[in-house]
Design a protein around this motif. Structure first.
Motif, PDB file in Angstrom:
ATOM      1  N   HIS A 617      -4.560  -5.703  -7.079  1.00 18.98           N
ATOM      2  CA  HIS A 617      -3.121  -5.874  -6.845  1.00 18.98           C
ATOM      3  C   HIS A 617      -2.916  -7.095  -5.964  1.00 18.98           C
ATOM      4  CE1 HIS A 617       1.095  -4.865  -6.234  1.00 18.98           C
ATOM      5  NE2 HIS A 617       0.919  -5.130  -4.949  1.00 18.98           N
ATOM      6  N   THR A 618      -1.966  -7.947  -6.357  1.00 21.53           N
ATOM      7  CA  THR A 618      -1.613  -9.130  -5.569  1.00 21.53           C
ATOM      8  C   THR A 618      -0.172  -9.011  -5.117  1.00 21.53           C
ATOM      9  OG1 THR A 618      -3.174 -10.521  -6.783  1.00 21.53           O
ATOM     10  CG2 THR A 618      -1.415 -11.639  -5.574  1.00 21.53           C
ATOM     11  N   ALA A 619       0.062  -9.236  -3.829  1.00 22.44           N
ATOM     12  CA  ALA A 619       1.403  -9.201  -3.260  1.00 22.44           C
ATOM     13  C   ALA A 619       1.654 -10.489  -2.484  1.00 22.44           C
ATOM     14  CB  ALA A 619       1.561  -7.996  -2.335  1.00 22.44           C
ATOM     15  N   VAL A 620       2.890 -10.964  -2.536  1.00 21.92           N
ATOM     16  CA  VAL A 620       3.296 -12.102  -1.707  1.00 21.92           C
ATOM     17  C   VAL A 620       3.811 -11.536  -0.385  1.00 21.92           C
ATOM     18  CG1 VAL A 620       4.834 -14.082  -1.486  1.00 21.92           C
ATOM     19  CG2 VAL A 620       3.828 -13.515  -3.705  1.00 21.92           C
ATOM     20  N   VAL A 621       3.169 -11.922   0.711  1.00 25.41           N
ATOM     21  CA  VAL A 621       3.420 -11.311   2.020  1.00 25.41           C
ATOM     22  C   VAL A 621       3.832 -12.398   3.005  1.00 25.41           C
ATOM     23  CG1 VAL A 621       2.430  -9.965   3.897  1.00 25.41           C
ATOM     24  CG2 VAL A 621       1.710  -9.535   1.539  1.00 25.41           C
ATOM     25  N   THR A 622       4.860 -12.129   3.765  1.00 25.37           N
ATOM     26  CA  THR A 622       5.282 -13.044   4.825  1.00 25.37           C
ATOM     27  C   THR A 622       4.680 -12.587   6.141  1.00 25.37           C
ATOM     28  OG1 THR A 622       7.364 -13.551   3.696  1.00 25.37           O
ATOM     29  CG2 THR A 622       7.248 -14.028   6.057  1.00 25.37           C
ATOM     30  N   VAL A 623       3.939 -13.459   6.792  1.00 24.84           N
ATOM     31  CA  VAL A 623       3.287 -13.140   8.061  1.00 24.84           C
ATOM     32  C   VAL A 623       4.121 -13.723   9.197  1.00 24.84           C
ATOM     33  CG1 VAL A 623       1.252 -13.549   9.505  1.00 24.84           C
ATOM     34  CG2 VAL A 623       0.992 -13.023   7.068  1.00 24.84           C
ATOM     35  N   THR A 624       4.503 -12.873  10.150  1.00 23.26           N
ATOM     36  CA  THR A 624       5.146 -13.303  11.392  1.00 23.26           C
ATOM     37  C   THR A 624       4.381 -12.680  12.541  1.00 23.26           C
ATOM     38  OG1 THR A 624       6.681 -11.423  11.291  1.00 23.26           O
ATOM     39  CG2 THR A 624       7.425 -13.502  10.332  1.00 23.26           C
ATOM     40  N   GLY A 625       4.347 -13.345  13.638  1.00 25.96           N
ATOM     41  CA  GLY A 625       3.609 -12.832  14.781  1.00 25.96           C
ATOM     42  C   GLY A 625       2.133 -13.144  14.724  1.00 25.96           C
ATOM     43  N   GLY A 626       1.720 -13.955  13.744  1.00 25.45           N
ATOM     44  CA  GLY A 626       0.344 -14.435  13.710  1.00 25.45           C
ATOM     45  C   GLY A 626      -0.695 -13.449  13.212  1.00 25.45           C
ATOM     46  N   ARG A 627      -0.263 -12.361  12.534  1.00 26.03           N
ATOM     47  CA  ARG A 627      -1.285 -11.408  12.065  1.00 26.03           C
ATOM     48  C   ARG A 627      -0.813 -10.694  10.802  1.00 26.03           C
ATOM     49  NH1 ARG A 627      -3.456  -6.739  16.050  1.00 26.03           N
ATOM     50  NH2 ARG A 627      -1.890  -5.446  15.000  1.00 26.03           N
ATOM     51  N   LEU A 628      -1.755 -10.583   9.854  1.00 22.36           N
ATOM     52  CA  LEU A 628      -1.539  -9.779   8.652  1.00 22.36           C
ATOM     53  C   LEU A 628      -2.139  -8.395   8.884  1.00 22.36           C
ATOM     54  CD1 LEU A 628      -0.954  -9.375   5.540  1.00 22.36           C
ATOM     55  CD2 LEU A 628      -3.281 -10.175   5.168  1.00 22.36           C
ATOM     56  N   ASP A 629      -1.354  -7.341   8.619  1.00 22.22           N
ATOM     57  CA  ASP A 629      -1.837  -5.958   8.735  1.00 22.22           C
ATOM     58  C   ASP A 629      -1.757  -5.285   7.378  1.00 22.22           C
ATOM     59  OD1 ASP A 629      -2.377  -5.922  11.510  1.00 22.22           O
ATOM     60  OD2 ASP A 629      -0.234  -5.648  11.943  1.00 22.22           O
ATOM     61  N   LEU A 630      -2.889  -4.733   6.967  1.00 18.36           N
ATOM     62  CA  LEU A 630      -2.971  -4.015   5.694  1.00 18.36           C
ATOM     63  C   LEU A 630      -3.369  -2.571   6.007  1.00 18.36           C
ATOM     64  CD1 LEU A 630      -4.685  -5.413   2.507  1.00 18.36           C
ATOM     65  CD2 LEU A 630      -4.849  -3.026   3.109  1.00 18.36           C
ATOM     66  N   LEU A 631      -2.432  -1.645   5.809  1.00 19.75           N
ATOM     67  CA  LEU A 631      -2.649  -0.222   6.110  1.00 19.75           C
ATOM     68  C   LEU A 631      -3.070   0.510   4.844  1.00 19.75           C
ATOM     69  CD1 LEU A 631      -2.349   2.313   7.996  1.00 19.75           C
ATOM     70  CD2 LEU A 631       0.046   2.408   7.261  1.00 19.75           C
ATOM     71  N   THR A 632      -4.070   1.392   4.950  1.00 18.17           N
ATOM     72  CA  THR A 632      -4.560   2.138   3.783  1.00 18.17           C
ATOM     73  C   THR A 632      -4.062   3.574   3.805  1.00 18.17           C
ATOM     74  OG1 THR A 632      -6.585   2.870   4.872  1.00 18.17           O
ATOM     75  CG2 THR A 632      -6.649   0.735   3.769  1.00 18.17           C
ATOM     76  N   GLY A 633      -4.078   4.181   2.612  1.00 23.53           N
ATOM     77  CA  GLY A 633      -3.771   5.594   2.454  1.00 23.53           C
ATOM     78  C   GLY A 633      -4.537   6.150   1.267  1.00 23.53           C
ATOM     79  N   GLY A 634      -4.351   7.414   0.962  1.00 27.19           N
ATOM     80  CA  GLY A 634      -5.068   8.025  -0.148  1.00 27.19           C
ATOM     81  C   GLY A 634      -6.567   8.000   0.087  1.00 27.19           C
ATOM     82  N   ASP A 635      -7.343   7.597  -0.953  1.00 21.78           N
ATOM     83  CA  ASP A 635      -8.801   7.526  -0.801  1.00 21.78           C
ATOM     84  C   ASP A 635      -9.248   6.430   0.160  1.00 21.78           C
ATOM     85  OD1 ASP A 635      -9.116   9.606  -2.572  1.00 21.78           O
ATOM     86  OD2 ASP A 635      -9.464   8.319  -4.308  1.00 21.78           O
ATOM     87  N   GLY A 636      -8.437   5.382   0.290  1.00 23.16           N
ATOM     88  CA  GLY A 636      -8.743   4.345   1.266  1.00 23.16           C
ATOM     89  C   GLY A 636      -9.985   3.535   0.970  1.00 23.16           C
ATOM     90  N   ARG A 637     -10.223   3.211  -0.296  1.00 26.10           N
ATOM     91  CA  ARG A 637     -11.356   2.360  -0.646  1.00 26.10           C
ATOM     92  C   ARG A 637     -10.902   0.899  -0.693  1.00 26.10           C
ATOM     93  NH1 ARG A 637     -12.267   6.834  -4.123  1.00 26.10           N
ATOM     94  NH2 ARG A 637     -14.398   7.673  -4.100  1.00 26.10           N
ATOM     95  N   LEU A 638     -11.612   0.037   0.024  1.00 24.25           N
ATOM     96  CA  LEU A 638     -11.364  -1.398  -0.043  1.00 24.25           C
ATOM     97  C   LEU A 638     -12.683  -2.105  -0.301  1.00 24.25           C
ATOM     98  CD1 LEU A 638      -8.821  -2.229   2.834  1.00 24.25           C
ATOM     99  CD2 LEU A 638      -8.358  -1.860   0.410  1.00 24.25           C
ATOM    100  N   ASN A 639     -12.748  -2.838  -1.406  1.00 23.72           N
ATOM    101  CA  ASN A 639     -13.940  -3.636  -1.730  1.00 23.72           C
ATOM    102  C   ASN A 639     -13.787  -5.077  -1.270  1.00 23.72           C
ATOM    103  OD1 ASN A 639     -13.308  -1.543  -3.918  1.00 23.72           O
ATOM    104  ND2 ASN A 639     -15.498  -1.861  -4.253  1.00 23.72           N
TER     105      ASN A 639
END
Length: 861
Positions: A617-639
Motif C-alpha cells: 500500500h502506498t499513501a501520500v503523507v504530509t509530515v509536520t513536526g519533523g517526524r513520520l509516525d506509522l501506527l500498526t494494528g491487527g496482526d501488525g506485520r511489517l516487512n
C-alpha cells in the motif's frame, strides 16, 4: 550403508524380555507440572498441562527434546453447544506397565473426545503410542487434514536416516543416509516448503537439494523407519497400519532434518500427496483408535544390525498379547480378529501373482478410505491371498494389479469376530472397449517407466525438462519409446520468480528504505535494518516505540523473508517537513495476514494477504513536526517501509503493467526485477510503464508510449530490460521483466491400421499417477482441468480443489490416482495424421497444476 567406519563396532544392546510376573513395575514420579516414568531402560517425562513428551532418556542420554502431538482440525458447519471442558491427565499403573493418558474435551474446532496415550512397559527400551477419537452424534462436524506424533530429537545424537528405497526406483537412500546438519539447513536457501538448496553451504550431502518429501515412503510394505548416530538408534515401529488412511497406495512423510534437529514422525493421517482428509459430519457417530505404535531405542554402531533388531518390534505378533492386555479404548483383541482368504483369477490369463487385495471402508474408493480401518495383502501363487488380523466390520474388497486396467471391487463384505473367512474363487474380467489402437505406458499407478520416472524422488528435475524436450513432448505411436514421454507434465517448468535486487540511483536524495525483521537475517541491498529491538531515538532518527517480536521464514527474498510483528506499536522516522510517498509491504510466507496501518494518526488502512502473499500500500503523507509516525494494528506485520519525497527527482518507475497479468512480486518502485506468467501460445506482451517526474522509459531503445509497447516473445522465458532515464540524461536505471510462458500441450500422433466401422465408438482411457499443485501453495477454491483434444475436438476433465492437494514435485505418484474414460464417435478419427493433445488448465492459466501419467489407451469397438 553410509556412515560405517573402520572403527570397531559396538555390540548391539538387546535386553531379553522377562515375563510379566517376574518384571518389576516401572517407577512413577508425579509433580505439579510433570509425570516421570522410569523402567530402568528408559525414563519418560510428560508435561502434565498438555500431555507432551519433554524428554526420553535412554542409557543416560536424552533422545528427545520434545515430543508433540499435533493436528490440523477445523469446524465444518455451524457450531453446536459443547460439554463442559475437562482436559486432564491420568496415570494408570499396572504390574508391568504405566499408561499416561491425556484426555481432551471437545472444542469448537475439534468437537470430539481425544485420548492420547504414552505407555512404558517393563523390560522395553521405548514407549508405545496410541490415541483415539470419539465423536458423539450431538456435536457439530469437523475436518482433520493431519494428525501425528513428532519427536524432535535432542543433543545432536542422530546424524543418519534409515529408510528403505522405493521398490521400483533407483537406489539412492543408503548413499544419502547422512543428513545435512541443522546448521547447513539453516544457512541454505529455502527454495520451497521444507526444500533447501545446499549449494555453497559446504554440505557433503550427495544431492544439491534436501527436502523432506524425498524421504517419504509408500505405505504398502512399510513398517519401520528410524534415525541413527553416535552409537544409538531411534525407530518408529508400526506393528500394524490398519488405522493409516488411504490404503496401500498412500505415501507420506516419516522423518527429516530441520534447521535445528532431526525429527521422527508417526503420521497415520495426512493429506500429503493428495490423500483425503478425515471428515465427520454433525449427527454422525464415529470412533477410531490409532495404534498402538512403538518408538524403540537401541545401541550399536552397525546400522544394519540396529535395523534388524528394530524390525522385530514392527511385527504384529511381537506386541499383540500386550496390547490385548492393555486394552485401550477402541482396541480389538486378537481373539476377536479374523483371517480373510480367497482366490482371484482373470479368465484365460496367467495367475494374478503380485496383485494386491485390499479391505477398506465399504462403498468408498480404496484410496479414499479414512473413517474406518483397512488391510491388504499380496496375491500369491495360484491367485491365493490371505489377510490377517482383520477387525469385525463391513468392508469393500478391491483387487488391483500391475499391467491391469481398472479394479475388481465387491462391496458389503461382512467380517465377523474371530472367524476364518473364506471368500472363495473370484473371477475378475478387466474392462475392455474393443480393439486397442495404441497404448502408451503400462497401468502400474506410477509413471516410473517414463523418462526420469525411476528418479522421481529428486527435487529439481523440472530444471532439466527443456534440456530433454526443447520442443515440448511429442509421442509418435510406432516409433517413440517411453523415454520420449516425461514422467511429469508441467504446466510450468520454469518457476515464476525474479531475482532479488534493488534500484537505488547513486546520489539520489529524498529516499529512505527500511527492511524490518530479525537482527540476524540478511538486509536487502540499499535498505536499512530495523530489528525487533531497534528502538526510536533522536540520535538514530528511526525505530520502534517498543520492542516487539520478529520472524524469519528463510524464503521469498531478503526483503520479504522476515518481518517484525505485534499489534499497536509505532514505527517512526525523522524527516524534513514535506510531502512523501510512503509504501508499506506486509505479508508472511507461511501464514495469512491481516495487518492495519495508520499514517500520522489518520484512518487505518487494511493490508490483507493470503499465505505466501504480500500486501503493498502506498499513501501520500504530509509530515509536520519533523517526524513520520506509522501506527500498526491487527496482526501488525511489517516487512518493509519505503519513503520517497514527492519532489525527489530520480529516474525510477512510477508504475508498471504487463497485459494486466500479475507481477511477481507486486510492483514496488525500488525493486529491480519482476516476473510475469503468460499462456503457452502468447506471442507478444504489451508493457505499459511510466517514469517518475517525466523520466523517459524505453525498451530496446524504443520509448514506451502511454498505450504501451508490444514486445515479441521468442522463447519460453524472455528477459525484457526497461531503461529509465531522467530529464537531465545520465546513466539510466534498469529494471528487468522476466516473462515466462507456460508449457505447450503434449502431443500423441498416430495412424489407424484400419478404418472404424460406421457407428463405431472410440474410448480414450487416461490413467494418472498424480494430479496436483505444482508447488507448495495453498490450493485455490476453484476447479482445475486437463483438457484433451482429439483432432481438435475438446474433452475437459475437471478436478475439484480436493483433487489437487499433494503437489507432484514431491513425487511422480500421488496418494490418490485418477482415471477417466472419454467416449466419442470414432468418425472423429482419420486414417492417418491423428493428433491427441493434453493441456493443463486450459482457460484458467493462473492455476498451477502438474500431471503424472500412468498410461493412456485408445480402443475402438
Amino acid at each position: 550403508m553410509a556412515g560405517i567406519t573402520a572403527t570397531a563396532l559396538l555390540p548391539l544392546v538387546h535386553t531379553p524380555r522377562a515375563t510379566a510376573a517376574t518384571m518389576e513395575a516401572p517407577s512413577v514420579l508425579e509433580t505439579a507440572t510433570e509425570v516421570v516414568v522410569d523402567n530402568g531402560l528408559v525414563r519418560l517425562t510428560v508435561n502434565r498441562a498438555n500431555g507432551r513428551t519433554t524428554s526420553l532418556v535412554y542409557d543416560g542420554v536424552n533422545m528427545v527434546g520434545r515430543g508433540n502431538y499435533d493436528m490440523n482440525t477445523v469446524r465444518e458447519g455451524g457450531g453446536l453447544p459443547l460439554p463442559p471442558a475437562d482436559n486432564r491427565l491420568t496415570v494408570r499403573r499396572e504390574q508391568d506397565f504405566v499408561d499416561i493418558a491425556y484426555h481432551h474435551s471437545p472444542s469448537g474446532d475439534m468437537p470430539c473426545y481425544l485420548v492420547r496415550h504414552h505407555i512404558v512397559r517393563s523390560g522395553e527400551a521405548g514407549i508405545h503410542l496410541a490415541y483415539s477419537y470419539r465423536h458423539p452424534a450431538e456435536l457439530h462436524g469437523f475436518r482433520t487434514d493431519q494428525h501425528r506424533y513428532v519427536f524432535y530429537t535432542a543433543g545432536g545424537v542422530f546424524t543418519h536416516a534409515s529408510v528403505p528405497d522405493d521398490a521400483d526406483a533407483t537406489r539412492w537412500r543408503a548413499a544419502a543416509a547422512r543428513m545435512p546438519t541443522g546448521d547447513e539447513i539453516s544457512r541454505a536457501e529455502m527454495v520451497m516448503d521444507a526444500t533447501y538448496d545446499l549449494e555453497g553451504t559446504g554440505s557433503t550431502y550427495p544431492r544439491r537439494y534436501y527436502t523432506k518429501y524425498d524421504w517419504a515412503v509408500s505405505m504398502k510394505d512399510h513398517s519401520l523407519h528410524g534415525l541413527y548416530g553416535s552409537g544409538f538408534g531411534m525407530w518408529a515401529a508400526l506393528p500394524n497400519l490398519e488405522a493409516f488412511t488411504g490404503g496401500p497406495v498412500r505415501q507420506d512423510l516419516i522423518l527429516h532434518q530441520t534447521g535445528d534437529t532431526p525429527v521422527l514422525l508417526v503420521e497415520p493421517q495426512a493429506t500429503h500427496y493428495g490423500a483425503p482428509p478425515v471428515r465427520v459430519a454433525a449427527g454422525q457417530e464415529w470412533q477410531k483408535t490409532y495404534g498402538p505404535y512403538f518408538v524403540y531405542l537401541n545401541r550399536g554402531d552397525d546400522p544394519r544390525a540396529l535395523r534388524r533388531d528394530a524390525a522385530h518390534q514392527a511385527r504384529f505378533e511381537t506386541h499383540a498379547a500386550f496390547y490385548d492386555r492393555l486394552a485401550i479404548e477402541g482396541w480389538t483383541a486378537t481373539a476377536q480378529r479374523s483371517r480373510v482368504s480367497g482366490t482371484v483369477r482373470i479368465p484365460g490369463a496367467p495367475p494374478l501373482e503380485g496383485a494386491v487385495v485390499v479391505l477398506s471402508d465399504d462403498r468408498t474408493p480404496m484410496q479414499d478410505s479414512v473413517l474406518g480401518y483397512n488391510y491388504w495383502a499380496d496375491v500369491e501363487e495360484g491367485g491365493r491371498f490371505g489377510i490377517d488380523h482383520v477387525r469385525p466390520g463391513t468392508y469393500r474388497l478391491t483387487v488391483y494389479g500391475e499391467g491391469i486396467w481398472g479394479e475388481y471391487v465387491i462391496d458389503g463384505v461382512e467380517i465377523g469376530p474371530g472367524q476364518d473367512v473364506t471368500l472363495g474363487r473370484m473371477l475378475w474380467e478387466p474392462t475392455s472397449h474393443g480393439r486397442t489402437v495404441f497404448q502408451l505406458g503400462t497401468p502400474t499407478r506410477t509413471s516410473g517407466e517414463f523418462r526420469h520416472g525411476r528418479d522421481f524422488r529428486q527435487y529439481g528435475l523440472f530444471e532439466r525438462f527443456h534440456e530433454d524436450f526443447p520442443d515440448g513432448v511429442t509421442y509418435t505411436v510406432g516409433s517413440s519409446t517411453p523415454r520420449d514421454w516425461n514422467y511429469i507434465q508441467y504446466q510450468r517448468s520454469y518457476p515464476v520468480q525474479a531475482p532479488e535486487g534493488t534500484v537505488l540511483p547513486e546520489g539520489a536524495e529524498g529516499i529512505r528504505l527500511f527492511d524490518l525483521g530479525t537482527a540476524s537475517s540478511p538486509v536487502a541491498a540499499g535498505y536499512e535494518r530495523v530489528a525487533q529491538n531497534t528502538l526510536y531515538a533522536a540520535g538514530r532518527g528511526f525505530g520502534l516505540d517498543r520492542a516487539v517480536d520478529s520472524r524469519d521464514r528463510g524464503s521469498d527474498g531478503e526483503l520479504r523473508r522476515d518481518f517484525v510483528v505485534g499489534s499497536g506499536y509505532t514505527f517512526s522516522v525523522d524527516l524534513p517537513d514535506g510531502e512523501y510517498e510512503v509504501t508499506v509491504l506486509s505479508g508472511d510466507d507461511i501464514a495469512a495476514n491481516s495487518t492495519r496501518v495508520s499514517f500520522q494518526g489518520g484512518a487505518f488502512v487494511d493490508l490483507v494477504s493470503g499465505r505466501g502473499e504480500y500486501a503493498v500500500h502506498t499513501a501520500v503523507v504530509t509530515v509536520t513536526g519533523g517526524r513520520l509516525d506509522l501506527l500498526t494494528g491487527g496482526d501488525g506485520r511489517l516487512n518493509a517501509v519505503e519513503i520517497l519525497a514527492t519532489d525527489a527527482v530520480v529516474p525510477v518507475l512510477q508504475a508498471l503493467d504487463v497485459d494486466g497479468a500479475a507481477l511477481v512480486p507486486g510492483f514496488s518502485t525500488f525493486r529491480s526485477d519482476f516476473a510475469v506468467d503468460l499462456p503457452w501460445d502468447q506471442e507478444s506482451v504489451t508493457v505499459r510503464a511510466t517514469g517518475r517526474g517525466g523520466a523517459r522509459v524505453a525498451i530496446g531503445g524504443d520509448v514506451v508510449p502511454e498505450a504501451g509497447l508490444a514486445v515479441p516473445l521468442s522463447a519460453q522465458r524472455t528477459v525484457v530490460e526497461i531503461a529509465v532515464t531522467g530529464e537531465d540524461g545520465g546513466e539510466p536505471t534498469t529494471y528487468r521483466l522476466h516473462v515466462t510462458r507456460q508449457e505447450r500441450p503434449w502431443r500423441i500422433l498416430f495412424d489407424l491400421d484400419e478404418s472404424p466401422a460406421p457407428g463405431a465408438q472410440a474410448t480414450l482411457t487416461i490413467a494418472l499417477a498424480a494430479w496436483a499443485m505444482g508447488s507448495a501453495l495453498p490450493v485455490p477454491p476453484e476447479d482445475s482441468n486437463l483438457t484433451i483434444r482429439v483432432n481438435g475436438e475438446p474433452f475437459v476433465w475437471t478436478f475439484g480443489p480436493e483433487d489437487a492437494k499433494g503437489a507432484t514435485y514431491r513425487s511422480a505418484r500421488n496418494g490418490r490416482n485418477y482415471s477417466r474414460e472419454i467416449t466419442f464417435d470414432a468418425a472423429l478419427l482419420r486414417p492417418s495424421g491423428n493428433e491427441i493433445t493434453l493441456q493443463i488448465n486450459d482457460g484458467v492459466e493462473h492455476l498451477w497444476n502438474e500431471a503424472a501419467y500412468d498410461a493412456v489407451r485408445l480402443e475402438i469397438g
